[in-house]
Design a protein around this motif. Structure first.
Motif, mmCIF file in Angstrom:
data_model
loop_
_atom_site.group_PDB
_atom_site.id
_atom_site.type_symbol
_atom_site.label_atom_id
_atom_site.label_comp_id
_atom_site.label_asym_id
_atom_site.label_seq_id
_atom_site.Cartn_x
_atom_site.Cartn_y
_atom_site.Cartn_z
ATOM 1 N N ILE A 179 5.520 17.264 12.649
ATOM 2 C CA ILE A 179 5.354 16.175 11.691
ATOM 3 C C ILE A 179 4.130 15.356 12.078
ATOM 4 C CG2 ILE A 179 6.444 14.203 10.575
ATOM 5 C CD1 ILE A 179 7.845 16.960 10.202
ATOM 6 N N ASN A 180 3.245 15.144 11.110
ATOM 7 C CA ASN A 180 2.038 14.365 11.339
ATOM 8 C C ASN A 180 2.370 12.900 11.089
ATOM 9 O OD1 ASN A 180 -0.566 13.555 11.735
ATOM 10 N ND2 ASN A 180 -1.387 14.472 9.882
ATOM 11 N N GLU A 181 2.618 12.151 12.150
ATOM 12 C CA GLU A 181 3.010 10.747 12.036
ATOM 13 C C GLU A 181 1.807 9.909 11.599
ATOM 14 O OE1 GLU A 181 4.631 7.694 11.331
ATOM 15 O OE2 GLU A 181 6.075 9.052 12.242
ATOM 16 N N LEU A 182 1.850 9.449 10.341
ATOM 17 C CA LEU A 182 0.713 8.732 9.769
ATOM 18 C C LEU A 182 0.813 7.224 9.919
ATOM 19 C CD1 LEU A 182 0.378 10.756 6.448
ATOM 20 C CD2 LEU A 182 -0.821 11.109 8.602
ATOM 21 N N GLN A 183 2.043 6.733 10.107
ATOM 22 C CA GLN A 183 2.210 5.288 10.175
ATOM 23 C C GLN A 183 1.814 4.761 11.545
ATOM 24 O OE1 GLN A 183 2.705 3.603 7.735
ATOM 25 N NE2 GLN A 183 3.911 4.662 6.205
ATOM 26 N N LEU A 184 0.994 3.726 11.538
ATOM 27 C CA LEU A 184 0.637 3.033 12.765
ATOM 28 C C LEU A 184 1.548 1.820 12.906
ATOM 29 C CD1 LEU A 184 -3.241 3.139 12.433
ATOM 30 C CD2 LEU A 184 -1.771 4.724 13.672
ATOM 31 N N GLU A 185 1.831 1.447 14.111
ATOM 32 C CA GLU A 185 2.759 0.345 14.366
ATOM 33 C C GLU A 185 2.331 -0.908 13.620
ATOM 34 O OE1 GLU A 185 6.135 -1.369 15.784
ATOM 35 O OE2 GLU A 185 5.509 0.705 16.079
ATOM 36 N N GLY A 186 3.242 -1.401 12.778
ATOM 37 C CA GLY A 186 2.993 -2.652 12.076
ATOM 38 C C GLY A 186 2.033 -2.542 10.911
ATOM 39 N N LYS A 187 1.646 -1.300 10.543
ATOM 40 C CA LYS A 187 0.676 -1.149 9.462
ATOM 41 C C LYS A 187 1.235 -0.265 8.352
ATOM 42 C CE LYS A 187 -3.453 -1.900 12.269
ATOM 43 N NZ LYS A 187 -4.785 -1.391 12.651
ATOM 44 N N MET A 188 0.644 -0.396 7.175
ATOM 45 C CA MET A 188 1.048 0.374 6.013
ATOM 46 C C MET A 188 -0.021 1.421 5.717
ATOM 47 S SD MET A 188 2.866 1.130 3.417
ATOM 48 C CE MET A 188 4.068 -0.201 3.498
ATOM 49 N N THR A 189 0.396 2.681 5.622
ATOM 50 C CA THR A 189 -0.519 3.761 5.304
ATOM 51 C C THR A 189 -0.200 4.331 3.933
ATOM 52 O OG1 THR A 189 -0.791 4.375 7.627
ATOM 53 C CG2 THR A 189 -1.385 6.023 5.995
#
Length: 235
Positions: free
Chosen positions: A62-72
């Protein structure tokens, strides 16, 4: 068949069912009772949406796109969709009426008759009670004769799929920097002249007929926009 499986896999990834990697091809073949070729084509669709990484000899992670505390916002996930994990969007409808294409600046550069009648829907979208975007959307009334007021508060595309079996097959996306004029600034409760990322979209059905076009101006703090690309030789 493989497109339906791909949609289910995408939903499973978004829902957090698979957090590290996909099951093996053999396991997926057993789960869906289809051939290896069908599973591979489904996986390739998910891969092209940027949700997977191939690791030779190990499988699909799984390509984790979400960065901590941010919206992708994932522009590769497919027409009419975005990768949202931080909660559902809610809406405040500003305008819901009928207009002719001749009245809409967005329609002038598209091959739409000036006499085309459109649904116009302008709404403020919120995520976690914070302003996410100002969305200005138009739907061709000869394709979409009716839109329920209930759909305006949630997902209009879900309503179109359930009611008319209309699913975005492809889209043209145009990103730009928008400078807020008085009207938009007033709606978004921001200063005139504020610069924000804007995304204009033209959505097509499978027969290449336009059914919707829109412009969204994003305001959510810490947003990211993601797009997956690959060499043609790997497709």
């Amino acid at each position: 068949m493989y497109h339906e499986i791909a949609e289910e896999l995408i939903k499973a990834i978004q829902a957090g069912k698979y957090t590290t990697k996909l099951p093996t091809e053999q396991e997926l073949m057993s789960d869906y009772q289809v051939s290896r070729n069908t599973i591979r084509r489904a996986i390739d669709v998910v891969y092209q949406h940027g949700l997977l990484r191939r690791v030779q000899g190990s499988g699909y992670y799984i390509n984790e796109l979400q960065l901590e505390g941010k919206m992708t916002v994932n522009l590769s996930i497919g027409a009419g969709k975005s990768l949202v994990k931080h909660g559902p969007l809610t809406s405040k409808v500003v305008t819901f009426d009928k207009v002719n294409a001749a009245e809409i600046p967005l329609a002038k550069n598209m091959k739409i008759s000036a006499a085309e009648e459109l649904w116009r829907i302008i709404r403020l979208r919120y995520m976690n009670e914070k302003l996410y975007a100002l969305e200005e959307a138009y739907y061709m009334r000869d394709v979409v004769p009716f839109v329920s007021t209930e759909a305006l508060d949630s997902s209009i595309f879900d309503f179109l799929k359930d009611t008319y079996d209309i699913v975005p097959y492809s889209s043209d996306d145009f990103m730009s920097v928008a400078t807020l004029g008085p009207d938009r600034a007033d709606l978004m409760e921001m200063k005139v002249g504020t610069s924000l990322i804007s995304l204009a979209q033209i959505n097509y059905m499978r027969n290449n007929v336009i059914f919707n076009f829109s412009r969204s101006v994003y305001a959510y703090p810490g947003m990211n926009f993601y797009f997956h690309s690959a060499h043609l030789s790997s497709n």
